[in-house]
Motif scaffolding. Sequence first.
Motif, short mmCIF file in Angstrom:
data_model
loop_
_atom_site.label_atom_id
_atom_site.label_comp_id
_atom_site.label_asym_id
_atom_site.label_seq_id
_atom_site.Cartn_x
_atom_site.Cartn_y
_atom_site.Cartn_z
N ARG A 451 51.11 30.22 51.13
CA ARG A 451 50.33 28.83 51.48
C ARG A 451 49.10 29.20 52.31
NH1 ARG A 451 54.92 25.09 53.68
NH2 ARG A 451 55.53 24.27 51.87
N VAL A 452 49.17 30.34 53.00
CA VAL A 452 47.95 30.59 53.90
C VAL A 452 47.88 32.27 53.90
CG1 VAL A 452 48.32 28.82 55.51
CG2 VAL A 452 49.53 31.01 55.94
N GLY A 453 46.81 32.52 54.23
CA GLY A 453 46.20 34.03 54.11
C GLY A 453 45.16 34.36 52.82
N ASP A 454 44.76 35.51 52.92
CA ASP A 454 43.87 35.78 51.90
C ASP A 454 44.35 35.73 50.57
OD1 ASP A 454 41.99 36.25 53.82
OD2 ASP A 454 42.15 38.58 53.95
N ASP A 455 45.66 36.12 50.31
CA ASP A 455 46.17 36.00 48.87
C ASP A 455 46.62 34.73 48.67
OD1 ASP A 455 45.13 38.51 48.72
OD2 ASP A 455 47.15 39.28 49.22
N ALA A 456 46.79 33.86 49.44
CA ALA A 456 47.28 32.35 49.13
C ALA A 456 46.84 31.74 48.11
CB ALA A 456 47.53 31.71 50.25
N CYS A 457 47.58 31.20 47.03
CA CYS A 457 47.19 30.17 45.95
C CYS A 457 46.35 29.04 46.79
CB CYS A 457 48.28 29.77 45.15
SG CYS A 457 47.95 28.33 44.03
N PRO A 458 44.97 28.95 46.24
CA PRO A 458 44.27 27.93 46.97
C PRO A 458 44.87 26.16 46.52
CG PRO A 458 42.83 29.32 45.73
CD PRO A 458 44.19 29.73 45.26
N PHE A 459 45.50 26.37 45.61
CA PHE A 459 46.08 24.94 45.36
C PHE A 459 47.00 24.36 46.27
CE2 PHE A 459 44.91 23.59 40.75
CZ PHE A 459 44.13 24.68 40.53
N ASN A 460 47.83 25.36 46.97
CA ASN A 460 48.90 25.16 47.91
C ASN A 460 48.17 24.52 48.95
OD1 ASN A 460 50.45 26.00 46.10
ND2 ASN A 460 50.87 28.22 47.20
N ALA A 461 47.27 25.11 49.87
CA ALA A 461 46.87 24.49 51.15
C ALA A 461 46.05 23.27 50.57
CB ALA A 461 45.95 25.43 51.88
N LEU A 462 45.45 23.19 49.58
CA LEU A 462 44.58 22.17 49.05
C LEU A 462 45.53 20.92 48.93
CD1 LEU A 462 41.76 23.62 46.68
CD2 LEU A 462 41.55 22.94 49.07
N TYR A 463 46.74 21.35 48.42
CA TYR A 463 47.54 19.99 47.96
C TYR A 463 48.07 19.30 49.28
CZ TYR A 463 51.83 17.44 46.65
OH TYR A 463 53.04 16.58 46.44
N TRP A 464 48.48 20.14 50.43
CA TRP A 464 48.90 19.39 51.64
C TRP A 464 47.75 18.81 52.25
CZ3 TRP A 464 53.75 18.22 51.54
CH2 TRP A 464 54.56 19.02 50.64
N ASP A 465 46.74 19.72 52.18
CA ASP A 465 45.49 19.09 52.82
C ASP A 465 44.87 17.78 52.19
OD1 ASP A 465 43.28 19.40 55.01
OD2 ASP A 465 42.09 19.49 53.26
N PHE A 466 45.16 17.71 51.05
CA PHE A 466 44.87 16.21 50.16
C PHE A 466 45.59 15.13 50.71
CE2 PHE A 466 46.16 13.56 46.88
CZ PHE A 466 45.23 12.89 46.36
N LEU A 467 47.02 15.57 50.97
CA LEU A 467 47.87 14.49 51.33
C LEU A 467 47.45 13.97 52.87
CD1 LEU A 467 51.42 15.59 49.93
CD2 LEU A 467 49.88 13.67 49.22
N ASP A 468 47.38 15.08 53.57
CA ASP A 468 46.87 14.75 55.11
C ASP A 468 45.56 14.15 55.21
OD1 ASP A 468 47.21 15.16 57.89
OD2 ASP A 468 45.79 16.81 57.65
#
Length: 510
Positions: A451-468
């Motif tokens: 979810r986080v870090g240079d290699d993290a798939c961008p869809f993961n953080a974006l998904y939770w951030d979208f809900l937030d």
Amino acid sequence: MSGKILIPILGDQLSIDISALEGEDPDQYVLLMMELSEETAYVRHHKAKIAYIFSAMRHHAKALEARGWSVDYIAWSDPENSGSFWGEVARALERHSIGSIRITEAGEWRVMAMIENWEQKFGIPVTICPDDRFVATHQDFADWAEGKKQLRMEYFYREMRRKTGLLLDEDGNPEGGEWNYDTANRKPAKGDLEIPQPIRFRPDEITLDVLALVAEQFADHPGSLEQFHFAVTHEEAMRQKRQFLDEALPRFGDYQDAMLSGQPFLWHSILSPYINSGLLDPLDLCREVEQRYHDGEVPLNAAEGFIRQIIGWREYMRGIYWREGPDYVDRNFLEAQRPLPDFYYSGDTDMHCLAEAIGQTLDLAYAHHIQRLMITGNFALIAGLQPQAVHQWYLEIYADAYEWVELPNTLGMSQFADGGIIASKPYASSGNYINKMSDYCQHCRYDVKQRVGDDACPFNALYWDFLDRNQEKLGENHRLAMPYRTWEGMDPNSRDEIRNQAKNFLDQLS
Ligand code: FAD
Ligand code: DLZ
Ligand code: SF4
């Protein structure tokens, strides 16, 4: 009424029996077909889309002439071509002795508004015929929608099954006992399956001329002509239809939601450009699919799944488009404002799923539904891209895109910009869904598990951030209760890390 009757035939009215022509005697009519800058420029259509429409129009004019109709065809290069429907109808009235105009209703608000002005502007009667290439009339949809709090596709679809009798048994019950077999249609595909390929039609003289014209005149439009593969006549479209019925339909259901690298078509029909422009009749197609089921050639989940797309989703989208009105296009329930990133026009991103879906779109003017919904659409949604910019992209880039069908799919289903008229929850997902339904993540530089870090798939953080980000607007949606509980169950540090990850990503996106 003295004088002949002028029948303009629009670029998506290429059905030999379009309602304006039905039962008429060719001698009394002049048909008008027009290649127009107004239509090619209201958005910057993909080059292959323009080439398809022009070539199909030119072939269709010949097919009409062969049946005895007199067709006045205004080619792009005609030096007098005014570039607009209004200008060309005005010129046709000067060339021919015309007493009245007949036209099949246009497929979108913009063009209908023009046509509705013609009677007053030209001072002759104008008859607008209903477009009978759809199962539901406008009245049918209005009657069904009347008094309902929610307009869910599933219930409308059942009405359409009853109206057409498709896949109903003798007692009027659905074949197999269920109306909908969608849950059987979610298998991920593997590369070792033999995947049918659609026919690549060899361009004839007419198409070669059009390809040269488009390459020269529309060089600044997106997309490529190199892999131009479309059928451009009714006969060719029928060949593609047969190929689909024989080779792809049996597995259409199973792999409807699957995605594979380097495989743009899978078991999809690739028929939407032909259905939408009129080369194929949607109901005839559904009847053939039903017959294949009765003949034991295709399983029920494939036949039902396909028929649902046409008499369910396609008809429902049209119903919503006309019901919601011309300002539907302005809705922005989630108030998303971010501009479209450049990679939507280049495919140049190291997110492999997006590079695949956009790359093939630029090459072919085609992507299948789940790529449109869960890759390009999902990314736009969770990144907060402005829905009108997203709508414009879809309208430009797909060969099958006309506003009546593209807009409700994009703005409503994909971007939730109508606040839930079409979708009961936003089609938002993290990388997990993409990983489950495709092999994309195996070829990606990002790690779908992080979810986080240079290699993290961008869809993961974006998904939770979208809900937030959208909790105020979406928090009460009971279909999102579980993800919101998961989000709230994360420790505050993890949530902050996710927010930062998303923020950094979005900052560099702009
Ligand atoms: P198949 O998978 O073989 O499906 C069979 C047929 O069902 C299609 O040819 C099409 O006529 C119909 N169909 C399937 N899904 C839908 C749907 N959601 N709405 C309407 N018809 C459907 N479809 C368009 O025809 N034009 C568009 O401009 C368009 N824009 C879209 C935008 C977004 C954001 C999304 C998520 C979907 C969009 N669709 C659009 C629906 C769908 O993606 C395409 O119809 C389908 O991908 C066409 O490929 P195919 O012919 O191989 O379809
Ligand atoms: C999409 C399109 C394009 C690109 N070009 C033409 C054209 O030159 N002439 C024409 O009659 N139609 C074209 N079309 C399709 C029209 O935009 C379509 O008929 C309307 O959107 C229907 O409302
Ligand atoms: Fe797409 Fe993420 Fe998978 Fe890469 S890891 S393909 S960005 S979902």
